[in-house]
Motif scaffolding. Structure first.
Motif, PDB file in Angstrom:
ATOM      1  N   ARG A   1       2.566   2.083   5.217  1.00  0.00           N
ATOM      2  CA  ARG A   1       1.536   1.068   5.484  1.00  0.00           C
ATOM      3  C   ARG A   1       1.369   0.867   6.992  1.00  0.00           C
ATOM      4  NH1 ARG A   1      -1.465  -2.352   2.517  1.00  0.00           N
ATOM      5  NH2 ARG A   1      -1.814  -4.485   3.192  1.00  0.00           N
TER       6      ARG A   1
ATOM      7  N   ALA B   1      -1.764   1.647   9.491  1.00  0.00           N
ATOM      8  CA  ALA B   1      -2.286   0.577  10.347  1.00  0.00           C
ATOM      9  C   ALA B   1      -2.333   1.032  11.801  1.00  0.00           C
ATOM     10  CB  ALA B   1      -1.418  -0.680  10.213  1.00  0.00           C
TER      11      ALA B   1
ATOM     12  N   ILE C   1      -5.919  -0.809   3.199  1.00  0.00           N
ATOM     13  CA  ILE C   1      -5.963  -1.759   4.325  1.00  0.00           C
ATOM     14  C   ILE C   1      -7.404  -2.109   4.658  1.00  0.00           C
ATOM     15  CG2 ILE C   1      -5.513  -2.010   6.806  1.00  0.00           C
ATOM     16  CD1 ILE C   1      -2.958  -0.268   6.302  1.00  0.00           C
TER      17      ILE C   1
ATOM     18  N   SER D   1      -6.938  -6.319   5.611  1.00  0.00           N
ATOM     19  CA  SER D   1      -5.632  -6.892   5.950  1.00  0.00           C
ATOM     20  C   SER D   1      -5.028  -6.380   7.248  1.00  0.00           C
ATOM     21  CB  SER D   1      -4.649  -6.629   4.796  1.00  0.00           C
ATOM     22  OG  SER D   1      -4.480  -5.243   4.590  1.00  0.00           O
ATOM     23  N   LEU D   2      -5.778  -5.618   8.026  1.00  0.00           N
ATOM     24  CA  LEU D   2      -5.206  -5.019   9.229  1.00  0.00           C
ATOM     25  C   LEU D   2      -4.623  -6.064  10.171  1.00  0.00           C
ATOM     26  CD1 LEU D   2      -4.670  -2.399  10.765  1.00  0.00           C
ATOM     27  CD2 LEU D   2      -6.933  -2.627  11.794  1.00  0.00           C
TER      28      LEU D   2
END
Length: 130
Positions: A46, A50, A108, A113-114
């Motif tokens: 994740r 990102a 993402i 949700s970054l």
């Protein structure tokens, strides 16, 4: 691998109307792409995704991404080490790792949700010693 992924991430960021999750390529084993991972490995994927998203946006001069410290070099190294670690620890192929990273970038972007996950990812990056 990272150059190809960044190009895919850039494409995904430019086309928000596209479905967030693309099916894994046919040459990537489906079981590898879908099987659950331990939390530390999933978190590393994740954060790798990102960092790739933020690095590309920073490269483009996106003001929202420029509030973060530059992640191009350190984020790329984290990304590479995460991929290598996953291949070593799980036996996943490069294609399966790439599919997971692409899928995570899509999630993402779809979640938006970054900004929410970047503080924890930056802490993980600092803890990695990179």
């Amino acid at each position: 691998m990272i150059a190809k992924f960044l190009a895919l991430v850039f494409f995904a960021a430019q086309a928000p109307t596209q479905p967030a999750l693309q099916p894994a390529p046919q040459d990537a084993p489906a079981a590898d792409a879908l099987s659950p991972l331990p939390a530390d490995q999933q978190g590393a994927i994740r954060c790798s995704a990102a960092f790739a998203l933020v690095a590309e946006r920073q490269r483009q001069g996106d003001e929202a991404a420029l509030v973060y410290p530059p992640v191009g070099e350190r984020g790329r190294e984290f990304f590479v080490r995460t991929g290598a670690r996953l291949m070593d620890e799980t036996g996943m192929t490069r294609e399966a790792v790439e599919a997971r990273l692409r899928a995570q970038a899509g999630v993402i972007l779809a979640e938006g949700s970054l900004d929410e996950i970047m503080p924890a990812c930056l802490m993980l990056l600092d803890a990695s010693g990179l």
